[in-house]
Structure formats: structure tokens, C-alpha cells
Design an enzyme around this catalytic site. Structure first.
Site, short mmCIF file in Angstrom:
data_model
loop_
_atom_site.label_atom_id
_atom_site.label_comp_id
_atom_site.label_asym_id
_atom_site.label_seq_id
_atom_site.Cartn_x
_atom_site.Cartn_y
_atom_site.Cartn_z
N ASP A 145 -17.17 -12.83 5.68
CA ASP A 145 -18.15 -13.84 5.30
C ASP A 145 -17.53 -14.64 4.16
O ASP A 145 -16.54 -14.20 3.54
CB ASP A 145 -19.45 -13.18 4.87
CG ASP A 145 -20.49 -14.19 4.43
OD1 ASP A 145 -20.69 -15.20 5.13
OD2 ASP A 145 -21.12 -13.97 3.36
N ASP A 194 -19.44 -17.11 1.51
CA ASP A 194 -20.20 -17.23 0.27
C ASP A 194 -20.57 -15.86 -0.27
O ASP A 194 -21.25 -15.08 0.39
CB ASP A 194 -21.48 -18.04 0.51
CG ASP A 194 -21.19 -19.43 1.06
OD1 ASP A 194 -20.13 -19.98 0.72
OD2 ASP A 194 -22.01 -19.97 1.82
N ASN A 253 -20.49 -25.90 5.85
CA ASN A 253 -19.54 -26.36 4.84
C ASN A 253 -18.37 -25.42 4.64
O ASN A 253 -17.55 -25.65 3.74
CB ASN A 253 -20.27 -26.53 3.49
CG ASN A 253 -21.44 -27.47 3.59
OD1 ASN A 253 -21.30 -28.61 4.01
ND2 ASN A 253 -22.62 -27.00 3.20
#
Length: 254
Positions: free
Chosen positions: A17, A19, A142
Site C-alpha cells: 500500500d 499512503d 494520485n
């Protein structure tokens, strides 16, 4: 399992992952969500309980953006039209609110940039010596921009962002589909791949996909919550999973 029992040579692919695992962009996301929901509730549902950081972890963290909007609104008994991803940020729809949050995030990223956690870079450096293929699997559209800002985009053979998930019609976390897709892109299968996640939704995705190892990274969710969601091992920082001595490259002397 303890961190020092992880043997990276036993695996064929490592799926991160983004973030909260590689970069501390979770705090940027948290602020963007808080500002957006506070403004919305203040204008449209002042009687509702205010948005808090606990709501981020319970309803938003690790999920596709529109799912996070929908789930939080449901927690306050609020229903909005779904709209479409093309909705402008000012639209009072699920997609409009999601796009409003995305604009806030992009403004902060462009202004401040982002740096990776030092411990995460340490682990990436170690995995590079082993020649293990790496992927990022993030609900955020993003993700490529964040990796580029952190100078890490070229470290990964595959980036499965929220945009890729939409293009491939893959359900988001806690479904395992995005991780499974990333493993296939790297020429691996879940049974030989590792998932590293800081969100309970992502840990549940790894557990649901029967991945070989699911690592929970505690950036605030809590060790027990990650373990209960299905993490095989929980660390506070990815440096705990990197050896102190340089690894011998694959094919080198034992």
C-alpha cells in the site's frame, strides 16, 4: 509471527500500500477529508455529529474515494445522489464530494511535496538487492504522482492506483482483487506474495486473498485492530523488516 521471522527469499512478489506504508501522505489525506466533511456538514447537516479522525479510520482509510464518502455519509444517516466521476467538485453528490477532497489533496501535494518514511526506503533498498518484483496497490488515483514526488516511482514494476482499478473494473479494498491483479502483473500469485498495509480494509483484502504473508504497519490504527483484521505480523515501521547487514543478491554467494 515476529518481524525477524520474515524470510524475504521465501516470496516471489511484494505488494505495498502507499499512503501510510511508504509515504506519510495519510496525514495529508486526513486533513483533506476533515476539511471537506466539516464544510459539508456545517452547511448541510449541522445537527449531525462532527467528523473526527476516528471517522477516517472507521469509514475512509484505505478505501476508494467514493466508497469513503458514501460510507461516512451513511454513518450520519445522509444520502446523496451518486453522481458520476465527471461531477465538478461543487456538486452535492457522492462523486462531487470525492472530487472536492481530491482537489484539496492535490493542492497540498503540489505545495509541500512528500518524502518517504526512512524505514520504508531501507526495506525497499534491501528488497532491491534480492531482485524481488515490487508493486504499489493504492486506492488513491494520485499514487503515481505521490511516488514521483517521493522519487520512488522507478522502484516498482507495477502501480495499481484507483484509476487502474476503475479501468479494470476491480472492486476496491477490502476486496482482494486489486492485490491479486498486481500479483499477476508481476508474474506471481497470492500464495507466493506479500501484502504490506496500514489500513484494516487493506489487511482484510490481503487476508481475503489468501496471500502468503500480510504485514500490518501500525501508523495509528492500532496493533490489535490490524491483527484482528488478519495481519500475520504487525510492525511500527518497515525498518523492522530490513536486516541490519546488506543482503547477498540473488545468485550470489550464500
Amino acid at each position: 509471527m515476529s518481524p525477524d521471522e520474515v524470510r524475504w527469499r521465501d516470496y516471489q512478489a511484494v505488494l505495498f500500500d502507499l499512503d501510510g506504508v511508504i509515504t506519510p501522505t495519510a496525514i495529508v489525506h486526513m486533513r483533506a477529508w476533515a476539511e471537506m466533511f466539516a464544510d459539508f456538514l456545517g452547511a448541510h447537516a449541522p445537527q449531525a455529529a462532527p467528523y473526527t479522525d476516528a471517522d477516517y479510520y472507521a469509514h475512509v482509510d484505505g478505501k476508494p474515494r467514493y466508497d469513503g464518502v458514501r460510507d461516512f455519509l451513511a454513518s450520519r444517516g445522509i444520502t446523496l445522489p451518486e453522481g458520476s466521476p465527471a461531477d465538478p467538485p461543487e456538486a452535492e453528490t457522492v462523486c462531487g464530494l470525492g472530487n472536492r477532497k481530491n482537489d484539496a489533496f492535490n493542492a497540498v501535494l503540489a505545495r509541500d511535496g512528500v518524502s518517504a518514511y526512512p524505514g520504508s526506503v531501507l526495506l525497499l533498498d534491501h528488497l532491491a538487492t534480492l531482485g524481488l518484483p515490487l508493486a504499489v496497490v493504492s486506492s488513491s488515483v494520485n499514487a503515481p504522482a505521490v511516488l514521483d514526488s517521493a522519487g520512488l516511482l522507478d522502484r516498482f514494476g507495477c502501480v495499481v492506483s484507483g484509476a487502474v482499478a476503475a479501468e479494470q473494473h476491480l472492486p476496491g479494498k477490502p476486496a482482494p482483487d486489486t492485490f491479486e491483479y498486481a500479483a499477476r502483473q508481476l508474474g506471481a500469485v497470492p500464495a507466493t506474495s506479500v501484502v504490506l498495509e496500514d489500513a484494516t480494509s487493506g489487511v482484510r483484502a490481503g487476508a481475503a486473498g489468501d496471500f502468503a504473508l500480510v504485514v500490518g504497519v501500525d501508523r495509528g490504527v492500532g496493533r490489535d485492530a490490524l491483527a484482528d483484521a488478519g495481519a500475520d505480523v504487525v510492525v511500527d515501521d518497515l525498518a523492522e523488516l530490513a536486516p541490519t547487514a546488506p543482503a547477498t543478491p540473488v545468485g550470489g554467494a550464500a
